[in-house]
Enzyme design. Structure first.
Site, PDB file in Angstrom:
ATOM      1  CE1 TYR A   1      -3.239   2.953   0.565  1.00 28.92           C
ATOM      2  CE2 TYR A   1      -2.160   3.286   2.680  1.00 28.92           C
ATOM      3  CZ  TYR A   1      -3.038   3.720   1.706  1.00 28.92           C
ATOM      4  OH  TYR A   1      -3.698   4.912   1.855  1.00 28.92           O
TER       5      TYR A   1
ATOM      6  CE  LYS B   1      -2.749   6.632  -1.764  1.00 23.75           C
ATOM      7  NZ  LYS B   1      -3.954   7.041  -2.527  1.00 23.75           N
TER       8      LYS B   1
END
Length: 331
Positions: free
Chosen positions: A141, A145
């Site tokens: 994640y 990002k």
């Protein structure tokens, strides 16, 4: 000046808050998300809802045609999952939307990034906008990002101003991440606190996050190429959060200190087993979750005030506790 905005990820808690904030400013809003069944609620707020999967839709042009600004809040937010899913939702979708927005002549692009890029096994207080991200990132994640944020900032130009906002630990109506996870921990007979719960964390009320993002959209031409950290500005010890959350939920968990070295070993083994068995279920403890609970992280809010004129107006911890009380009543 009223503009036409595209808000992605509009079916999430932050997305809905953004639609409300944009409409309150008189902007016309096109809202999109993958959950078509939630479109009616967004249309009740005054938005036009167009269901879409940004990574799979054949053509994104209909979403961005005649749109002045894009607020890209869609993405996959989780501490565990298949790498391909994170790449698809956070990198591929962002790249496709950037290309479509540029081709359609959109003038502003605001990307909702994440402070997960700073998560590491050390305390980091008063993190500034130029602070280096953790190297390497603790999970896919954070990795995706960061990649998407860098892509957006690199796309900044005189034709399309691009900036990013990194809101910390969002709480409020529609939160499907923070409260459910904390409530699950608080409902246990024993609540394990890494390092005794002395690390300090910050939460952000969804309304404050939406306000900061709308300010960024308004000032995008002046902050192009910049990523700005946002939080409620009130660091609080994990142990204090645990005690007050347990009270709000009416639980009587025993608070037990978990040594950080032991917790880290558990997380490494649990992640290794999860990868070996290709389990979709999140391990009992991940390195990312441990880092957020065992190591302090707070933001220097001066850049947000200087560049955006932003000051948080809500006590995010009180918002979390109020939501917990409502969650208890519903159960």
């Amino acid at each position: 000046m009223a503009r036409r905005l595209l808000v992605t990820g509009a079916t999430g808690g932050l997305g809905a808050a953004l639609v409300r904030a944009a409409r309150a400013r008189g902007h016309e809003v096109v809202a999109t998300g993958r959950s078509a069944d939630k479109g009616q609620a967004l249309e009740a707020l005054g938005a036009r809802f167009v269901p879409a999967d940004l990574a799979e839709a054949r053509d994104l042009a209909p979403l961005v045609t005649s749109v002045d600004s894009v607020i890209h809040a869609a993405g996959l937010s989780a501490s565990w999952g298949a790498r391909e899913a994170f790449v698809r939702a956070n990198v591929t979708a962002t790249a496709r939307l950037l290309d479509a927005a540029r081709a359609a002549g959109c003038r502003r692009f605001v990307f909702i990034s994440s402070p997960s890029i700073f998560a590491s096994f050390r305390d980091r207080e008063n993190i500034g906008i130029d602070a280096a991200p953790a190297d390497p990132p603790l999970n896919d994640y954070a990795r995706t990002k960061l990649a998407a944020e860098q892509m957006v900032l690199a796309a900044d130009s005189a034709d399309m101003a691009c900036c990013a906002i990194r809101p910390r630990a969002l709480v409020g109506p529609g939160d499907r991440v923070i409260l459910p996870k904390l409530a699950e921990l608080a409902m246990r007979r024993r609540m394990l606190l890494p390092g005794g719960g002395h690390a300090r964390v910050e939460f952000t009320d969804l309304r404050d996050a939406a306000e900061a993002i709308m300010l960024a959209e308004d000032r995008a031409p002046d902050i192009g190429g910049i990523a700005i950290n946002i939080s409620g500005g009130r660091p609080v010890a994990v142990r204090d959060v645990a005690v007050r959350l347990a009270a709000a939920l009416g639980t009587n968990s025993e608070l037990v200190t978990l040594p950080v070295p032991l917790a880290r070993s558990i997380a490494v083994v649990a992640e290794g087993w999860g990868r070996l068995t290709r389990s979709a279920a999140e391990p009992v403890l991940t390195r990312y979750t441990l880092a957020t609970l065992a190591c302090s992280q707070s933001f220097d809010m001066a850049p947000a005030e200087r560049l955006l004129g932003f000051r948080p107006r809500h006590d995010a911890l009180e918002t979390l506790l109020a939501e917990a009380a409502q969650w208890k009543a519903k159960r």
